[in-house]
Design a protein around this motif. Structure first.
Motif: not given
Length: 174
Positions: A96-113
């Protein structure tokens, strides 16, 4: 019945007007290399301007890469929904707070959460790779793309012919 018009050419346009100096290497026209990694001259491919160093295939692969990430998130969320509702809720909140448009950016943000999110990101990466390598039907993609272009072109041409023939009928009164 088909009719053909033959137009004599004094010099065919696909031959360069200047002589080619073969000592300087291959000419850049009429054949263009499709990517910076190609080492052989390939005259059967169309030159597509406006892509810089990347080829249209490279741009398409980037879009597919992001699409595989989207598919992996859908698969992982469906798995979590049935066996780990708490992790499912965390993934949905993150979505709900992060876009899936850039898959690598999404996963990098998810890893650092957080460490829990890190395991979700690693699972998404694992599913993304497995889906791409084993489950995605590459031959079907090619077949469907060809079919879609062919059907779309036929439909558009048919609509245009019908539209222009109606306009011609109205103009001529027939």
């Amino acid at each position: 019945m088909e009719s053909l018009a033959v137009v004599p050419l004094t010099q065919p346009s696909f031959f360069p007007s200047k002589p080619i100096n073969w000592n300087t290497g291959f000419p850049s026209w009429p054949c263009k290399q499709r990517s910076s990694h190609a080492t052989r001259l390939n005259c059967q491919k169309m030159y597509v301007p406006g892509f810089g160093e990347a080829s249209p295939e490279a741009k398409s692969s980037k879009n597919l890469h992001n699409f595989f990430n989207y598919i992996a998130v859908k698969i992982v969320s469906a798995q979590l929904q049935s066996y780990n509702p708490e992790a499912y809720k965390e993934l949905m909140e993150f979505l709900n707070t992060h876009s899936l448009n850039d898959g690598d950016k999404f996963c990098a943000s998810l890893m650092r959460e957080s460490s829990r999110h890190k395991s979700l990101a690693l699972r998404i990466l694992e599913v993304r790779a497995a889906y791409c390598k084993h489950d995605f039907e590459w031959d079907n993609l090619k077949r469907l793309a060809f079919k879609m272009v062919e059907e779309s072109n036929t439909k558009l041409m048919r609509e245009y012919v019908l539209e222009t023939s109606r306009a011609t009928e109205k103009e001529t009164g027939k």
